[in-house]
Motif scaffolding. Sequence first.
Motif: not given
Length: 411
Positions: A7, A18-20, A23, A26, A48
Amino acid sequence: MTATFPFLKIDPATRRVSLNARDPAFYNDPNPVYAALHAQCPTFYWEEQRQWFFTGYDHVSALLRDRRFGRQILHEEIGLAEPLEHVKHFDAAEQHSLLELEPPEHTRLRTLINRAFVSRHVDKMKPEIEELANRLIDAFQADGETELLSSYADVIPVTMIARMIGIPEEMGPQLLKWSHAYVGMYMFKRTPEDELLADKAAQEFSDYVRSVIAERRAEPKDDLLSHMIHTEHKGQYLTDDELVSTTIVLLNAGHEATVHQIGNSVRIILESDIAPEALFRDETATERTVEETLRICAPVHIFQRWVLEPVEIDGVGFKRGDKVSLILAAANLDPAKFSDPLAFQPDRNEGVNVSFGAGIHFCIGAPLARLELNLALPLLFKRLPGLKIAEAPKVKDVYHFHGLERLDLAW
């Protein structure tokens, strides 16, 4: 070798990440991700979030104090969109919040309430906190099990801040409901439904606080709300709108983070191999244990600031009206500041954590939160020998806050 995560994508060359944040892999445990960011890209543009983020301890600590950055800016100056109608009650409640103001308004408000939160005043609450904690443990000790957040962690902070301000204790459960909905506006996962719930909570919360203000105007008591109403600063009294904003931010900040931190701390301690008797053997050991839990599992991860004038930080240029974010929880894990930063080491003595912020927006309730943690944690482990986690704890999907959904314990 730096860990990789499905992620997370880091491009050190462009400092793009880029980091969700939604999730679970995370938000369940952000620390390894922060370690990867420290290794590859401690200052980065989070795609994001469309914003620059700082994780380095020195940068975060300095930017919290840097007067070229602030919490308040005139929206019309920088062409921001007009406030939205469906969150007008929330915006009104936030208009005079200590968290959102800069001097001179911030100084005036903070000066009026600061005396109530200084350590020497807060320390007088120690017998009350101990009595409440013991009474709560009495209620579930014989059961051999409990869900700690609802039976203990939720109750102590909200009861103490309500007493301090002058809100009836029986309002505690309702205050928790309003607060949980209200802080939905600060979460990365915010949806239109969250915004509506936050606005409804803000309206009800504000209406209730106004009713208590009216009572205290007519009949003052020995509490913080009466003090705020009837004390002048340089010939000025707080307006009702200022009183509402200040009371709401104190009630929310006065318990929300501490609830998370009691749960986080108990979990960290029980998952370590260190005997509680050693962690809480005396006041100094207890203080160090509390500070280490604050460092390694902070309850609030991010603090945002507006850029007030053109400035360059770590090679990145900013103009007035830009917004930057400081990841307090990541700064606490900077290997340049803390050795073996992902390890829980209560005996470390390498400097202060930034979990309560710094500068003029340093958390005004930090002395109260620290006192509650220094009393509630050792009491719990002393009264319940053999305490252990009964079910795997589930982390709340509330990033940028970090706290548990529930914490089931047995002994």
